[in-house]
Design a protein around this motif. Structure first.
Motif, PDB file in Angstrom:
ATOM      1  N   TRP A   3       0.588  -1.096  -0.009  1.00 12.16           N
ATOM      2  CA  TRP A   3       0.048   0.040   0.186  1.00 12.16           C
ATOM      3  C   TRP A   3       0.794   1.097   0.010  1.00 12.16           C
ATOM      4  O   TRP A   3       0.543   2.284  -0.640  1.00 12.16           O
ATOM      5  CB  TRP A   3      -1.000   0.179   1.089  1.00 12.16           C
ATOM      6  N   ASP A   7       0.734   4.127  -3.032  1.00  6.24           N
ATOM      7  CA  ASP A   7       0.525   5.376  -2.775  1.00  6.24           C
ATOM      8  C   ASP A   7       1.621   6.466  -2.714  1.00  6.24           C
ATOM      9  O   ASP A   7       1.449   7.545  -2.170  1.00  6.24           O
ATOM     10  CB  ASP A   7      -0.122   5.538  -1.216  1.00  6.24           C
ATOM     11  N   VAL A  42      -0.463   5.329   5.303  1.00  2.00           N
ATOM     12  CA  VAL A  42      -0.602   4.037   5.199  1.00  2.00           C
ATOM     13  C   VAL A  42      -0.200   3.836   6.680  1.00  2.00           C
ATOM     14  O   VAL A  42       1.007   4.191   7.159  1.00  2.00           O
ATOM     15  CB  VAL A  42       0.354   3.322   4.027  1.00  2.00           C
TER      16      VAL A  42
END
Length: 96
Positions: A3, A7, A42
């Motif tokens: 993740w 991102d 995150v």
């Protein structure tokens, strides 16, 4: 890490700890990735000794089947506090 990469976050997370509240509790490491695109964030909560259970939830099956439930924090509260002030990019744009 998946993740964080998706991102475009920084590669090194900031690590903090949640200490066990009582004897028999579990230590939790929180890895937070900052510097992500569109102000994304995150976070990974790693519960040392925790089972396949919901932190702050009930021990829904015997420990020998699913492991021990962590009661040192509530996953519900952590998730809510993470999302409560965040908006999807399309939603933010439509509010202007």
């Amino acid at each position: 890490k998946y993740w964080a990469k998706l991102d475009n976050c920084g590669t090194k997370p900031e690590r903090t700890k949640i200490s066990a509240k009582a004897k028999g509790g579990m230590n939790t490491e929180v890895s937070t990735f900052e510097g992500c695109q569109q102000n994304a964030q995150v976070a990974l909560y790693s519960v040392k000794g925790g089972g396949n259970t919901w932190p702050g939830g009930e021990q829904y099956m015997p420990e020998k089947s699913v492991g021990k439930t962590c009661n040192d924090f509530s996953a519900n509260e952590v998730i809510w506090s993470f999302f409560v002030n965040r908006h999807l990019p399309a939603e933010s744009a439509s509010r202007k």
